[in-house]
Design an enzyme around this catalytic site. Sequence first.
Site, PDB file in Angstrom:
ATOM      1  N   TYR A   3      34.397  45.294  37.505  1.00 31.82           N
ATOM      2  CA  TYR A   3      35.523  45.748  38.321  1.00 31.82           C
ATOM      3  C   TYR A   3      35.054  46.434  39.614  1.00 31.82           C
ATOM      4  CZ  TYR A   3      39.423  48.366  40.104  1.00 31.82           C
ATOM      5  OH  TYR A   3      40.360  48.902  40.957  1.00 31.82           O
ATOM      6  N   GLU A  21      36.231  42.919  47.504  1.00 31.77           N
ATOM      7  CA  GLU A  21      37.508  43.031  48.224  1.00 31.77           C
ATOM      8  C   GLU A  21      37.318  43.788  49.533  1.00 31.77           C
ATOM      9  OE1 GLU A  21      40.157  44.927  45.527  1.00 31.77           O
ATOM     10  OE2 GLU A  21      40.063  43.310  44.047  1.00 31.77           O
TER      11      GLU A  21
END
Length: 222
Positions: free
Chosen positions: A144, A151
């Site tokens: 994650y 991102e």
Amino acid sequence: SFTMNTYLFVYDLIQFCGHSWIFTNMIIRFMSFGKDSVADTFYSIGLVMRLCQLLSVLEILHILIGIDKSHLFPRFLQIAERIIVLFVVINSQEEVQGKYIVCVLFFLWNLLDVVRYTYNMLARMGIYYLPLTWLNFSLCIPLYPLSVLAEAFTICVSLPYFESFGTYSIKLPFPFAFPIYFPYVLKMYLLVLFIGMCFIIQNLFSERKAHLGTGNIKKKRS
């Protein structure tokens, strides 16, 4: 209830099929065409990716009406950050869609989701495999943060294009009469993204402890 459990199973199955198709497609394309597959990866899987991410918004509704016992705020943050990066950043800038970082981001997203929806499907039927349970609640902890970094890098790569094309930059009408420069909005969002990441990582560790504690493992084995 049986009806709600069946509905959730079907939802997880649809998401599993979508993300498995994307994940398999990316691997086969890379093995067949190598780095040349990067340029049109978004064009080959973008539609299914967008559908899967839009469908994931239902998970917020599931929590709100009480048929899913997950925590609302962490799940909302995870869904929102994907929607923003995919639809606002990647989908709006064609020049970004062929970048390597987009392929890396999609790979991380789908790897996490294939494992998660597989676990969820089996859990709806009361089936718990310890290796899969361990993988579901352990894999997300390193992957994650990597996906958040991907991102953030995607947003940074997109900034020159938002600056040159002026996408989403607007000037508000009277009486406000001041411009909104979208690259500044994205830069502020980067700060929000990393603050949210810290909160979500803390939640992931709590979920791992709750599901992989000694008592829970013995109970699921029995």
